[in-house]
Design a protein around this motif. Structure first.
Motif, mmCIF file in Angstrom:
data_model
loop_
_atom_site.group_PDB
_atom_site.id
_atom_site.type_symbol
_atom_site.label_atom_id
_atom_site.label_comp_id
_atom_site.label_asym_id
_atom_site.label_seq_id
_atom_site.Cartn_x
_atom_site.Cartn_y
_atom_site.Cartn_z
ATOM 1 N N GLU A 119 0.810 -1.223 0.000
ATOM 2 C CA GLU A 119 0.000 0.000 0.000
ATOM 3 C C GLU A 119 0.842 1.272 0.000
ATOM 4 O O GLU A 119 0.572 2.202 -0.755
ATOM 5 N N GLU A 120 1.869 1.324 0.827
ATOM 6 C CA GLU A 120 2.674 2.539 0.963
ATOM 7 C C GLU A 120 3.641 2.740 -0.199
ATOM 8 O O GLU A 120 4.224 3.809 -0.345
ATOM 9 N N SER A 151 -9.738 7.280 1.407
ATOM 10 C CA SER A 151 -8.831 6.145 1.531
ATOM 11 C C SER A 151 -8.804 5.632 2.971
ATOM 12 O O SER A 151 -9.441 6.205 3.862
ATOM 13 N N SER A 152 -8.011 4.595 3.203
ATOM 14 C CA SER A 152 -7.889 4.033 4.552
ATOM 15 C C SER A 152 -7.200 4.991 5.517
ATOM 16 O O SER A 152 -7.275 4.805 6.720
ATOM 17 N N GLU A 153 -6.552 6.041 4.986
ATOM 18 C CA GLU A 153 -5.912 7.041 5.847
ATOM 19 C C GLU A 153 -6.705 8.338 5.915
ATOM 20 O O GLU A 153 -6.232 9.329 6.459
ATOM 21 N N PHE A 154 -7.899 8.359 5.375
ATOM 22 C CA PHE A 154 -8.687 9.591 5.343
ATOM 23 C C PHE A 154 -8.855 10.147 6.752
ATOM 24 O O PHE A 154 -9.024 9.406 7.713
ATOM 25 N N GLU A 155 -8.797 11.469 6.879
ATOM 26 C CA GLU A 155 -8.815 12.131 8.197
ATOM 27 C C GLU A 155 -10.028 11.767 9.041
ATOM 28 O O GLU A 155 -9.938 11.639 10.259
ATOM 29 N N SER A 156 -11.164 11.604 8.428
ATOM 30 C CA SER A 156 -12.374 11.241 9.153
ATOM 31 C C SER A 156 -12.562 9.720 9.081
ATOM 32 O O SER A 156 -12.951 9.183 8.044
ATOM 33 N N ALA A 157 -12.280 9.032 10.183
ATOM 34 C CA ALA A 157 -12.316 7.569 10.198
ATOM 35 C C ALA A 157 -13.679 7.010 9.779
ATOM 36 O O ALA A 157 -13.746 5.938 9.173
ATOM 37 N N ARG A 178 -13.826 6.218 5.969
ATOM 38 C CA ARG A 178 -12.876 5.295 5.372
ATOM 39 C C ARG A 178 -13.590 4.054 4.826
ATOM 40 O O ARG A 178 -14.653 3.682 5.326
#
Length: 129
Positions: A24-25, A103-109, A112
């Motif tokens: 992913e990264e 995405s899975s890192e979006f600020e608002s959990a 996601r």
């Protein structure tokens, strides 16, 4: 969850079961990880993903949830957990519109992506044994 829509055009997106490992990264359009290129750019090769979609959804708004039924893929993952490389979501049409998806890192959990598994029939624990 669609967080942005560039204009009012709808677009059909399809989910494809991945066949290759990727990080992913590190994954980019050309690389599955820092050292491994995709079989074809964008993870679109025969060795990268299945060629038949496991689910689809028509996106038409921003700030809206969309769902893909990926039951077939999940059933395969239960039978062979090591074969779970996730799914790729891909537009199917040549439409002049852009959708940004949380995405899975979006600020608002709470926005996601999530996988919901609904069991029916036998106990799910019986499948794991």
């Amino acid at each position: 969850y669609s967080i942005f829509q560039s204009n009012m055009n709808p677009m059909t997106l399809e989910a494809y079961q991945m066949k290759a490992e990727w990080v992913e990264e590190e994954a980019t359009y050309n690389m599955a990880d820092a050292m491994t290129p995709w079989d074809a750019a964008g993870g679109n090769g025969d060795l990268d993903r299945e060629m038949v979609a496991v689910g689809s959804s028509v996106f038409s708004d921003e700030q809206a949830w969309y769902a893909f039924s990926v039951t077939e893929a999940v059933q395969q993952w239960v039978a062979d957990p090591m074969g779970n490389y996730g799914v790729m979501i891909k537009g199917t049409e040549n439409v002049s519109v852009q959708y940004n998806i949380a995405s899975s890192e979006f600020e608002s959990a709470c926005r996601r992506p999530a996988l919901f598994i609904i069991f029916s029939g036998a106990s799910p624990l019986a499948l794991v044994q």
